[in-house]
Write an enzyme that holds these catalytic residues in place. Structure first.
Site, short mmCIF file in Angstrom:
data_model
loop_
_atom_site.label_atom_id
_atom_site.label_comp_id
_atom_site.label_asym_id
_atom_site.label_seq_id
_atom_site.Cartn_x
_atom_site.Cartn_y
_atom_site.Cartn_z
N GLN A 1 38.41 65.45 21.15
CA GLN A 1 37.91 65.67 22.49
C GLN A 1 36.95 66.87 22.50
O GLN A 1 37.37 68.01 22.65
CB GLN A 1 39.05 65.90 23.50
CG GLN A 1 38.52 65.95 24.91
CD GLN A 1 39.63 66.03 25.95
OE1 GLN A 1 40.80 66.09 25.64
NE2 GLN A 1 39.23 66.05 27.20
N PHE A 2 35.67 66.58 22.34
CA PHE A 2 34.67 67.64 22.30
C PHE A 2 34.57 68.41 23.61
O PHE A 2 34.15 69.56 23.63
CB PHE A 2 33.29 67.09 21.90
CG PHE A 2 32.55 66.39 23.00
CD1 PHE A 2 31.66 67.09 23.81
CD2 PHE A 2 32.75 65.04 23.23
CE1 PHE A 2 30.97 66.43 24.83
CE2 PHE A 2 32.07 64.38 24.25
CZ PHE A 2 31.18 65.08 25.05
N THR A 3 35.01 67.81 24.72
CA THR A 3 34.90 68.48 26.01
C THR A 3 35.79 69.72 26.11
O THR A 3 35.62 70.52 27.03
CB THR A 3 35.20 67.52 27.18
OG1 THR A 3 36.52 67.02 27.04
CG2 THR A 3 34.19 66.38 27.22
#
Length: 149
Positions: A78-80
């Site tokens: 999850q890059f966010t």
């Protein structure tokens, strides 16, 4: 690397209507790689995750690790998690590692955990995923390889 670790009774991740990963008791881990992270960050996070003592012992104290209880891990990229929302209304993701750098780090983390005898399921990198979980407690812990020491 930045992790959001949730102790769960069960969790799953679905991609395009198919279950990509599913676990029972254990950890739902959302993992984001930061630009500049290395295998050392992946190892540090994996070791911290495996040794984290947030499962209850016979006296009801959070004293046991996932290894102690035979739990499973659902590891989802999850890059966010690296989003910076301090300025304006739209987060900046400039701190997140590029996908070609991030994916090998998550694979390395998975390998380290599996080599410790843990069962690890994953989502699918660079896809839209639907995550379902039942947070047990609720217990949610943040781990950041740049804030460990």
């Amino acid at each position: 690397m930045r992790l959001v670790v949730q102790r769960v009774t069960r969790a799953s991740v679905t991609v395009e209507g198919e279950i990509a990963g599913k676990i029972g008791k254990g950890y739902m881990v959302l993992a984001g790689a930061e630009a500049g992270d290395t295998e050392a960050d992946a190892r540090l996070c994996a070791d911290k995750l495996a040794g984290l003592r947030v499962f209850e012992d016979d006296e009801g104290k959070m004293n046991l690790s996932i290894e102690d209880v035979g739990g499973e891990i659902l590891l989802v990229s999850q890059f966010t998690l690296l989003g910076d929302a301090r300025h304006g209304r739209r987060p900046s993701f400039i701190a997140a590692a590029r996908p070609e750098a991030a994916e090998p780090l998550l694979v390395k983390m998975q390998e380290i955990l599996e080599n410790r005898g843990l069962h690890v399921e994953t989502g699918r990198f660079r896809t839209h995923m639907e995550v379902e979980l039942v947070n047990d407690g609720p217990v949610t812990i943040l781990i950041d390889s740049r804030k460990v020491f």
